[in-house]
Design a protein around this motif. Structure first.
Motif, PDB file in Angstrom:
ATOM      1  N   ILE A 155      -7.486  10.674  -0.467  1.00 14.59           N
ATOM      2  CA  ILE A 155      -7.565  10.852   0.985  1.00 14.59           C
ATOM      3  C   ILE A 155      -7.124   9.595   1.732  1.00 14.59           C
ATOM      4  O   ILE A 155      -7.580   8.491   1.432  1.00 14.59           O
ATOM      5  CB  ILE A 155      -9.018  11.231   1.347  1.00 14.59           C
ATOM      6  CG1 ILE A 155      -9.318  12.629   0.767  1.00 14.59           C
ATOM      7  CG2 ILE A 155      -9.262  11.183   2.846  1.00 14.59           C
ATOM      8  CD1 ILE A 155     -10.749  13.077   0.930  1.00 14.59           C
ATOM      9  N   PHE A 156      -6.238   9.790   2.714  1.00 14.32           N
ATOM     10  CA  PHE A 156      -5.789   8.672   3.562  1.00 14.32           C
ATOM     11  C   PHE A 156      -6.739   8.497   4.740  1.00 14.32           C
ATOM     12  O   PHE A 156      -7.206   9.474   5.334  1.00 14.32           O
ATOM     13  CB  PHE A 156      -4.400   8.959   4.150  1.00 14.32           C
ATOM     14  CG  PHE A 156      -3.289   9.083   3.150  1.00 14.32           C
ATOM     15  CD1 PHE A 156      -3.325   8.436   1.930  1.00 14.32           C
ATOM     16  CD2 PHE A 156      -2.171   9.858   3.446  1.00 14.32           C
ATOM     17  CE1 PHE A 156      -2.278   8.554   1.020  1.00 14.32           C
ATOM     18  CE2 PHE A 156      -1.122   9.986   2.549  1.00 14.32           C
ATOM     19  CZ  PHE A 156      -1.177   9.337   1.337  1.00 14.32           C
ATOM     20  N   PHE A 157      -6.953   7.241   5.090  1.00 13.68           N
ATOM     21  CA  PHE A 157      -7.800   6.902   6.232  1.00 13.68           C
ATOM     22  C   PHE A 157      -7.127   5.757   6.973  1.00 13.68           C
ATOM     23  O   PHE A 157      -6.729   4.764   6.373  1.00 13.68           O
ATOM     24  CB  PHE A 157      -9.193   6.490   5.710  1.00 13.68           C
ATOM     25  CG  PHE A 157     -10.030   5.762   6.703  1.00 13.68           C
ATOM     26  CD1 PHE A 157     -10.542   6.428   7.817  1.00 13.68           C
ATOM     27  CD2 PHE A 157     -10.320   4.415   6.550  1.00 13.68           C
ATOM     28  CE1 PHE A 157     -11.312   5.746   8.754  1.00 13.68           C
ATOM     29  CE2 PHE A 157     -11.086   3.724   7.475  1.00 13.68           C
ATOM     30  CZ  PHE A 157     -11.587   4.400   8.570  1.00 13.68           C
ATOM     31  N   ILE A 176      -3.907   1.456  -1.128  1.00 12.22           N
ATOM     32  CA  ILE A 176      -3.430   1.349   0.253  1.00 12.22           C
ATOM     33  C   ILE A 176      -2.122   2.129   0.393  1.00 12.22           C
ATOM     34  O   ILE A 176      -1.396   2.376  -0.578  1.00 12.22           O
ATOM     35  CB  ILE A 176      -3.233  -0.105   0.732  1.00 12.22           C
ATOM     36  CG1 ILE A 176      -2.055  -0.778   0.021  1.00 12.22           C
ATOM     37  CG2 ILE A 176      -4.509  -0.918   0.565  1.00 12.22           C
ATOM     38  CD1 ILE A 176      -1.525  -2.002   0.769  1.00 12.22           C
ATOM     39  N   GLY A 177      -1.837   2.486   1.649  1.00 18.79           N
ATOM     40  CA  GLY A 177      -0.600   3.180   1.976  1.00 18.79           C
ATOM     41  C   GLY A 177      -0.085   2.696   3.319  1.00 18.79           C
ATOM     42  O   GLY A 177      -0.644   1.771   3.923  1.00 18.79           O
ATOM     43  N   LEU A 219      -2.812  15.040  -2.596  1.00 18.16           N
ATOM     44  CA  LEU A 219      -2.514  13.603  -2.624  1.00 18.16           C
ATOM     45  C   LEU A 219      -1.987  13.064  -1.299  1.00 18.16           C
ATOM     46  O   LEU A 219      -1.753  11.864  -1.178  1.00 18.16           O
ATOM     47  CB  LEU A 219      -1.467  13.327  -3.722  1.00 18.16           C
ATOM     48  CG  LEU A 219      -1.868  13.775  -5.130  1.00 18.16           C
ATOM     49  CD1 LEU A 219      -0.722  13.508  -6.096  1.00 18.16           C
ATOM     50  CD2 LEU A 219      -3.144  13.090  -5.579  1.00 18.16           C
ATOM     51  N   HIS A 220      -1.759  13.947  -0.353  1.00 16.58           N
ATOM     52  CA  HIS A 220      -1.210  13.490   0.937  1.00 16.58           C
ATOM     53  C   HIS A 220      -1.968  14.214   2.047  1.00 16.58           C
ATOM     54  O   HIS A 220      -1.587  15.302   2.467  1.00 16.58           O
ATOM     55  CB  HIS A 220       0.292  13.774   0.989  1.00 16.58           C
ATOM     56  CG  HIS A 220       0.972  13.216   2.196  1.00 16.58           C
ATOM     57  ND1 HIS A 220       2.320  12.924   2.235  1.00 16.58           N
ATOM     58  CD2 HIS A 220       0.508  12.902   3.434  1.00 16.58           C
ATOM     59  CE1 HIS A 220       2.645  12.459   3.422  1.00 16.58           C
ATOM     60  NE2 HIS A 220       1.566  12.452   4.179  1.00 16.58           N
ATOM     61  N   LEU A 221      -3.049  13.573   2.464  1.00 17.58           N
ATOM     62  CA  LEU A 221      -3.973  14.204   3.402  1.00 17.58           C
ATOM     63  C   LEU A 221      -4.586  13.097   4.253  1.00 17.58           C
ATOM     64  O   LEU A 221      -5.276  12.216   3.725  1.00 17.58           O
ATOM     65  CB  LEU A 221      -5.037  14.947   2.589  1.00 17.58           C
ATOM     66  CG  LEU A 221      -6.143  15.774   3.246  1.00 17.58           C
ATOM     67  CD1 LEU A 221      -7.305  14.921   3.753  1.00 17.58           C
ATOM     68  CD2 LEU A 221      -5.611  16.685   4.347  1.00 17.58           C
ATOM     69  N   HIS A 222      -4.263  13.120   5.548  1.00 18.77           N
ATOM     70  CA  HIS A 222      -4.869  12.145   6.471  1.00 18.77           C
ATOM     71  C   HIS A 222      -6.185  12.733   6.948  1.00 18.77           C
ATOM     72  O   HIS A 222      -6.185  13.794   7.582  1.00 18.77           O
ATOM     73  CB  HIS A 222      -3.940  11.897   7.663  1.00 18.77           C
ATOM     74  CG  HIS A 222      -2.584  11.407   7.262  1.00 18.77           C
ATOM     75  ND1 HIS A 222      -2.254  10.061   7.244  1.00 18.77           N
ATOM     76  CD2 HIS A 222      -1.473  12.070   6.825  1.00 18.77           C
ATOM     77  CE1 HIS A 222      -0.993   9.932   6.839  1.00 18.77           C
ATOM     78  NE2 HIS A 222      -0.503  11.128   6.571  1.00 18.77           N
ATOM     79  N   ILE A 223      -7.283  12.070   6.676  1.00 22.77           N
ATOM     80  CA  ILE A 223      -8.571  12.660   7.038  1.00 22.77           C
ATOM     81  C   ILE A 223      -8.638  12.888   8.550  1.00 22.77           C
ATOM     82  O   ILE A 223      -9.208  13.888   9.011  1.00 22.77           O
ATOM     83  CB  ILE A 223      -9.760  11.812   6.491  1.00 22.77           C
ATOM     84  CG1 ILE A 223     -11.027  12.658   6.473  1.00 22.77           C
ATOM     85  CG2 ILE A 223      -9.950  10.514   7.251  1.00 22.77           C
ATOM     86  CD1 ILE A 223     -10.993  13.858   5.556  1.00 22.77           C
ATOM     87  N   LEU A 247     -10.017   7.049  -2.271  1.00 22.84           N
ATOM     88  CA  LEU A 247      -9.856   6.692  -0.863  1.00 22.84           C
ATOM     89  C   LEU A 247      -8.710   5.677  -0.737  1.00 22.84           C
ATOM     90  O   LEU A 247      -8.735   4.616  -1.365  1.00 22.84           O
ATOM     91  CB  LEU A 247     -11.174   6.101  -0.337  1.00 22.84           C
ATOM     92  CG  LEU A 247     -11.207   5.648   1.123  1.00 22.84           C
ATOM     93  CD1 LEU A 247     -10.758   6.744   2.074  1.00 22.84           C
ATOM     94  CD2 LEU A 247     -12.618   5.174   1.492  1.00 22.84           C
ATOM     95  N   ILE A 248      -7.735   6.054   0.057  1.00 17.51           N
ATOM     96  CA  ILE A 248      -6.550   5.211   0.255  1.00 17.51           C
ATOM     97  C   ILE A 248      -6.480   4.812   1.728  1.00 17.51           C
ATOM     98  O   ILE A 248      -6.370   5.678   2.609  1.00 17.51           O
ATOM     99  CB  ILE A 248      -5.272   5.975  -0.171  1.00 17.51           C
ATOM    100  CG1 ILE A 248      -5.340   6.292  -1.668  1.00 17.51           C
ATOM    101  CG2 ILE A 248      -4.022   5.145   0.169  1.00 17.51           C
ATOM    102  CD1 ILE A 248      -4.155   7.072  -2.214  1.00 17.51           C
ATOM    103  N   VAL A 249      -6.579   3.519   1.981  1.00 19.15           N
ATOM    104  CA  VAL A 249      -6.495   3.009   3.348  1.00 19.15           C
ATOM    105  C   VAL A 249      -5.023   2.874   3.727  1.00 19.15           C
ATOM    106  O   VAL A 249      -4.250   2.199   3.035  1.00 19.15           O
ATOM    107  CB  VAL A 249      -7.227   1.653   3.449  1.00 19.15           C
ATOM    108  CG1 VAL A 249      -6.771   0.871   4.653  1.00 19.15           C
ATOM    109  CG2 VAL A 249      -8.732   1.886   3.514  1.00 19.15           C
ATOM    110  N   THR A 250      -4.654   3.545   4.813  1.00 20.89           N
ATOM    111  CA  THR A 250      -3.247   3.515   5.239  1.00 20.89           C
ATOM    112  C   THR A 250      -3.109   2.618   6.467  1.00 20.89           C
ATOM    113  O   THR A 250      -3.915   2.711   7.405  1.00 20.89           O
ATOM    114  CB  THR A 250      -2.757   4.946   5.559  1.00 20.89           C
ATOM    115  OG1 THR A 250      -3.828   5.707   6.123  1.00 20.89           O
ATOM    116  CG2 THR A 250      -2.286   5.646   4.308  1.00 20.89           C
ATOM    117  N   PHE A 251      -2.106   1.770   6.441  1.00 19.36           N
ATOM    118  CA  PHE A 251      -1.859   0.862   7.554  1.00 19.36           C
ATOM    119  C   PHE A 251      -0.780   1.431   8.463  1.00 19.36           C
ATOM    120  O   PHE A 251       0.180   2.072   7.994  1.00 19.36           O
ATOM    121  CB  PHE A 251      -1.484  -0.525   7.034  1.00 19.36           C
ATOM    122  CG  PHE A 251      -2.637  -1.181   6.321  1.00 19.36           C
ATOM    123  CD1 PHE A 251      -3.754  -1.588   7.035  1.00 19.36           C
ATOM    124  CD2 PHE A 251      -2.632  -1.353   4.948  1.00 19.36           C
ATOM    125  CE1 PHE A 251      -4.852  -2.162   6.395  1.00 19.36           C
ATOM    126  CE2 PHE A 251      -3.719  -1.925   4.293  1.00 19.36           C
ATOM    127  CZ  PHE A 251      -4.827  -2.330   5.025  1.00 19.36           C
TER     128      PHE A 251
END
Ligand code: ADE
Ligand code: ZN
Length: 330
Positions: free
Chosen positions: A90-92, A158-159, A8-12, A128-132
């Motif tokens: 996945i964070f992007f 989002i994150g 659950l915590h993975l920056h691609i 897919l979670i878009v992180t700002f």
């Protein structure tokens, strides 16, 4: 049978291994500041979050075309499969690419292409979670979120990530309100280097459902009570904490104390290419260090499932597989 895992915590972008980085540099004719794999790896000695982020953003320069983002994501999914990962959220970081001239759609669609084949190719469901990037203006995040909402590439949530101290969650209240209004799931990094107050803000001002890292919550008993009472998950990343010097050594890691306190914690890899290993490596090292044993390994796996954005039915099916794994252990 492998222990079925949820990540659950993975920056691609944090899965960019040196070999792929050099391959993409050659493919895209990008000149690198490092002459060899060894010279690049020699940079992986971080003093804090910012020293890591400087290298992380610099390395991304090799990602230029849509296919590059697909290849990066496919490489992660292939490795995750060998770790036993069955579901990954996945964070992007779109701004890490738009800020250097890569169009939003090129990057986002490239990741999406890989995720669309993930169940078929690797048996891994994904979100897919878009992180700002919190150290960039909230107005920029709002603009990108609006573009994503208007565009044709679906996301799930989002994150908030990047340099934490000095960039409190409250700056992003409007961004999270817009995401919530569109039915997106909400998470944020908080309490990694920043104080417990940032975790309170993430919960009360942003309305996040899950906190990334959150380990500095241990400094605030009232916050711990709240996290336990509301079963707010914390996505903990042990190798990351050690490599970014949030914790001195793995032996000092509070993961067992957190479990004993009743917190809904799960283990994740954060940026595995940079921090010495993937989710299975993190769990194996914790097992060696603390003698977790099959009961606590299964508990951590079940916590990940509960903390995910899967449906109740999907959670029950995966949890049954964890129980089956446990029944086969001594
Ligand atoms: N971006 C990638 N990894 C991160 C981390 N551990 N903390 C904050 N931002 C990040
Ligand atoms: Zn992270």
């Amino acid at each position: 049978m492998k222990l079925p895992l949820v990540e659950l915590h993975l920056h691609i972008e944090g899965t960019l291994e040196p070999e792929l980085l050099f391959e993409l540099a050659a493919r895209n004719a990008v000149t690198l500041p490092w002459a060899s794999l060894a010279e690049l790896r020699a940079q992986y000695d971080f003093t804090d979050l910012q020293s890591f982020l400087n290298l992380y953003y610099r390395a991304l320069d090799v990602l230029r075309e849509r296919i590059d983002f697909t290849d990066l994501t496919r490489a992660y999914l292939a490795r995750a499969r060998t770790a036993g990962v069955r579901h990954a959220e996945i964070f992007f970081d779109p701004q890490a690419h738009t800020s250097r001239g890569v169009p939003l759609h090129t990057a986002l669609a490239g990741v999406r292409d890989a995720l669309d084949g993930a169940v078929k190719d690797w048996g891994i469901s994904t979100k897919l979670i878009v992180t700002f990037l919190r150290d960039r203006p909230a107005a920029e995040a709002l603009q990108i979120l609006r573009e994503i909402l208007a565009g044709g590439v679906p996301i799930d949530g989002i994150g908030l990530d990047s340099a934490e101290v000095g960039y409190p969650p409250e700056l992003f209240t409007e961004v999270f309100a817009l995401a919530r209004a569109h039915g997106l799931r909400l998470v944020a990094h908080a309490g990694e280097e920043g104080p417990p107050d940032y975790v309170w803000q993430a919960l009360d001002l942003l309305g996040v459902e899950r906190v990334d890292h959150g380990i500095r919550s241990l400094e605030d008993e009232a916050l711990l009570d709240r996290l336990v009472r509301d079963r707010i998950p914390l996505t903990v990343c042990p190798f990351s904490n050690v490599r970014l010097r949030v914790i001195d050594t793995l032996a000092d890691h509070p993961i067992v104390r957190m479990l004993d306190r009743g917190l809904l914690v799960c283990v994740n890899s954060d940026d595995p290419a940079y921090f010495g290993g993937y989710i299975d490596d993190n769990l194996a090292a914790l097992d060696t260090e603390f003698g977790l044993g099959p009961d606590r390994l299964a508990l951590l796996a079940r916590n990940g499932i509960e903390a995910s954005f899967l449906t109740l039915g999907e959670k029950a099916a995966l949890a049954a597989e964890v129980d089956a794994w446990r029944s086969l252990q001594p």
